[in-house]
Design a protein around this motif. Sequence first.
Motif, PDB file in Angstrom:
ATOM      1  N   TYR A   1     -16.660  74.523  22.770  1.00  0.00           N
ATOM      2  CA  TYR A   1     -15.556  73.936  22.026  1.00  0.00           C
ATOM      3  C   TYR A   1     -15.920  72.488  21.720  1.00  0.00           C
ATOM      4  O   TYR A   1     -16.316  71.723  22.609  1.00  0.00           O
ATOM      5  N   LEU A   2     -15.770  72.127  20.455  1.00  0.00           N
ATOM      6  CA  LEU A   2     -16.169  70.809  19.981  1.00  0.00           C
ATOM      7  C   LEU A   2     -15.001  70.119  19.290  1.00  0.00           C
ATOM      8  O   LEU A   2     -14.065  70.776  18.836  1.00  0.00           O
ATOM      9  N   CYS A   3     -15.095  68.805  19.191  1.00  0.00           N
ATOM     10  CA  CYS A   3     -14.102  68.075  18.414  1.00  0.00           C
ATOM     11  C   CYS A   3     -14.329  68.343  16.931  1.00  0.00           C
ATOM     12  O   CYS A   3     -15.383  68.823  16.525  1.00  0.00           O
ATOM     13  N   SER A   4     -13.334  68.010  16.148  1.00  0.00           N
ATOM     14  CA  SER A   4     -13.396  68.253  14.708  1.00  0.00           C
ATOM     15  C   SER A   4     -13.334  66.938  13.953  1.00  0.00           C
ATOM     16  O   SER A   4     -12.594  66.033  14.326  1.00  0.00           O
ATOM     17  N   SER A   5     -14.124  66.828  12.890  1.00  0.00           N
ATOM     18  CA  SER A   5     -14.072  65.676  11.988  1.00  0.00           C
ATOM     19  C   SER A   5     -13.526  66.091  10.629  1.00  0.00           C
ATOM     20  O   SER A   5     -13.893  65.507   9.599  1.00  0.00           O
ATOM     21  N   SER A   6     -12.663  67.088  10.644  1.00  0.00           N
ATOM     22  CA  SER A   6     -12.048  67.546   9.398  1.00  0.00           C
ATOM     23  C   SER A   6     -10.703  66.878   9.178  1.00  0.00           C
ATOM     24  O   SER A   6      -9.884  66.789  10.098  1.00  0.00           O
ATOM     25  N   VAL A   7     -10.485  66.412   7.947  1.00  0.00           N
ATOM     26  CA  VAL A   7      -9.197  65.822   7.583  1.00  0.00           C
ATOM     27  C   VAL A   7      -8.060  66.796   7.860  1.00  0.00           C
ATOM     28  O   VAL A   7      -6.977  66.396   8.298  1.00  0.00           O
ATOM     29  N   ALA A   8      -8.314  68.062   7.648  1.00  0.00           N
ATOM     30  CA  ALA A   8      -7.271  69.079   7.803  1.00  0.00           C
ATOM     31  C   ALA A   8      -6.800  69.216   9.242  1.00  0.00           C
ATOM     32  O   ALA A   8      -5.722  69.769   9.481  1.00  0.00           O
ATOM     33  N   HIS A   9      -7.590  68.748  10.185  1.00  0.00           N
ATOM     34  CA  HIS A   9      -7.263  68.921  11.602  1.00  0.00           C
ATOM     35  C   HIS A   9      -6.634  67.684  12.233  1.00  0.00           C
ATOM     36  O   HIS A   9      -6.388  67.662  13.425  1.00  0.00           O
ATOM     37  N   VAL A  10      -6.387  66.654  11.433  1.00  0.00           N
ATOM     38  CA  VAL A  10      -5.838  65.412  11.971  1.00  0.00           C
ATOM     39  C   VAL A  10      -4.332  65.521  12.145  1.00  0.00           C
ATOM     40  O   VAL A  10      -3.611  65.917  11.228  1.00  0.00           O
ATOM     41  N   ASP A  11      -3.871  65.139  13.336  1.00  0.00           N
ATOM     42  CA  ASP A  11      -2.434  65.102  13.608  1.00  0.00           C
ATOM     43  C   ASP A  11      -1.836  63.717  13.347  1.00  0.00           C
ATOM     44  O   ASP A  11      -0.694  63.600  12.884  1.00  0.00           O
ATOM     45  N   TYR A  12      -2.605  62.684  13.671  1.00  0.00           N
ATOM     46  CA  TYR A  12      -2.105  61.310  13.514  1.00  0.00           C
ATOM     47  C   TYR A  12      -3.214  60.419  12.960  1.00  0.00           C
ATOM     48  O   TYR A  12      -4.378  60.535  13.365  1.00  0.00           O
ATOM     49  N   TRP A  13      -2.795  59.498  12.080  1.00  0.00           N
ATOM     50  CA  TRP A  13      -3.713  58.532  11.470  1.00  0.00           C
ATOM     51  C   TRP A  13      -3.320  57.099  11.849  1.00  0.00           C
ATOM     52  O   TRP A  13      -2.132  56.797  11.984  1.00  0.00           O
ATOM     53  N   GLY A  14      -4.333  56.244  11.939  1.00  0.00           N
ATOM     54  CA  GLY A  14      -4.074  54.818  11.998  1.00  0.00           C
ATOM     55  C   GLY A  14      -3.923  54.266  10.587  1.00  0.00           C
ATOM     56  O   GLY A  14      -4.054  55.002   9.596  1.00  0.00           O
ATOM     57  N   GLN A  15      -3.683  52.948  10.498  1.00  0.00           N
ATOM     58  CA  GLN A  15      -3.447  52.333   9.194  1.00  0.00           C
ATOM     59  C   GLN A  15      -4.745  51.905   8.515  1.00  0.00           C
ATOM     60  O   GLN A  15      -4.744  51.599   7.324  1.00  0.00           O
ATOM     61  N   GLY A  16      -5.833  51.868   9.266  1.00  0.00           N
ATOM     62  CA  GLY A  16      -7.136  51.548   8.702  1.00  0.00           C
ATOM     63  C   GLY A  16      -7.543  50.104   8.891  1.00  0.00           C
ATOM     64  O   GLY A  16      -6.706  49.205   9.016  1.00  0.00           O
ATOM     65  N   THR A  17      -8.853  49.891   8.922  1.00  0.00           N
ATOM     66  CA  THR A  17      -9.426  48.556   8.967  1.00  0.00           C
ATOM     67  C   THR A  17     -10.603  48.528   7.996  1.00  0.00           C
ATOM     68  O   THR A  17     -11.421  49.455   7.963  1.00  0.00           O
ATOM     69  N   GLN A  18     -10.684  47.472   7.189  1.00  0.00           N
ATOM     70  CA  GLN A  18     -11.682  47.403   6.135  1.00  0.00           C
ATOM     71  C   GLN A  18     -13.018  46.917   6.671  1.00  0.00           C
ATOM     72  O   GLN A  18     -13.078  45.895   7.377  1.00  0.00           O
ATOM     73  N   VAL A  19     -14.073  47.633   6.318  1.00  0.00           N
ATOM     74  CA  VAL A  19     -15.442  47.213   6.619  1.00  0.00           C
ATOM     75  C   VAL A  19     -16.163  47.017   5.297  1.00  0.00           C
ATOM     76  O   VAL A  19     -16.200  47.922   4.460  1.00  0.00           O
ATOM     77  N   THR A  20     -16.706  45.821   5.108  1.00  0.00           N
ATOM     78  CA  THR A  20     -17.443  45.506   3.890  1.00  0.00           C
ATOM     79  C   THR A  20     -18.828  45.002   4.274  1.00  0.00           C
ATOM     80  O   THR A  20     -18.945  44.048   5.051  1.00  0.00           O
ATOM     81  N   VAL A  21     -19.845  45.666   3.740  1.00  0.00           N
ATOM     82  CA  VAL A  21     -21.223  45.296   4.040  1.00  0.00           C
ATOM     83  C   VAL A  21     -21.862  44.768   2.766  1.00  0.00           C
ATOM     84  O   VAL A  21     -21.964  45.482   1.769  1.00  0.00           O
ATOM     85  N   SER A  22     -22.287  43.523   2.805  1.00  0.00           N
ATOM     86  CA  SER A  22     -22.904  42.906   1.632  1.00  0.00           C
ATOM     87  C   SER A  22     -24.424  43.083   1.676  1.00  0.00           C
ATOM     88  O   SER A  22     -25.029  43.106   2.747  1.00  0.00           O
ATOM     89  N   SER A  23     -25.014  43.189   0.490  1.00  0.00           N
ATOM     90  CA  SER A  23     -26.470  43.388   0.424  1.00  0.00           C
ATOM     91  C   SER A  23     -27.214  42.076   0.362  1.00  0.00           C
ATOM     92  O   SER A  23     -26.623  41.027   0.219  1.00  0.00           O
TER      93      SER A  23
END
Length: 130
Positions: free
Chosen positions: A108-130
């Motif tokens: 049994y493994l964890c899932s990285s599918s959007v369809a399996h998410v019960d709760y979301w955080g609000q997000g944090t922005q990551v910006t990588v400059s070249s």
Amino acid sequence: VQLVESGGGLVQAGGSLRLSCTASGLTWGSYNMAWFRHAPGREREGVSCISRSGSTTSWIDSVKGRFTISRDNAKNTLILHMNSLKPEDTAMYYCAASSTDTYSGGRYLCSSSVAHVDYWGQGTQVTVSS
């Protein structure tokens, strides 16, 4: 339920960031946890997930060897260490909780599918400059 991310920011290519997600209002040990990201013009994708106990992890190929997921079950905290960052890692990063397991190779493994998410955080922005 609240999932609160922190640690995002602007970094140069090759740099590192440490994202944190602190959970409240849910039974932490009942959930697999995951990090997703969403870049403009692209679909939201699962980056990495970790099982309830922390014993099993998975990640997408594009971050293999660069990102490490971990969880502190005493502090209800999920961590994503990101090293050797690339401009294509630029996205909004979301913490997510899932009660769904997948089954593969006799485990049994964890899932990285959007369809399996019960709760979301609000997000944090990551910006990588070249």
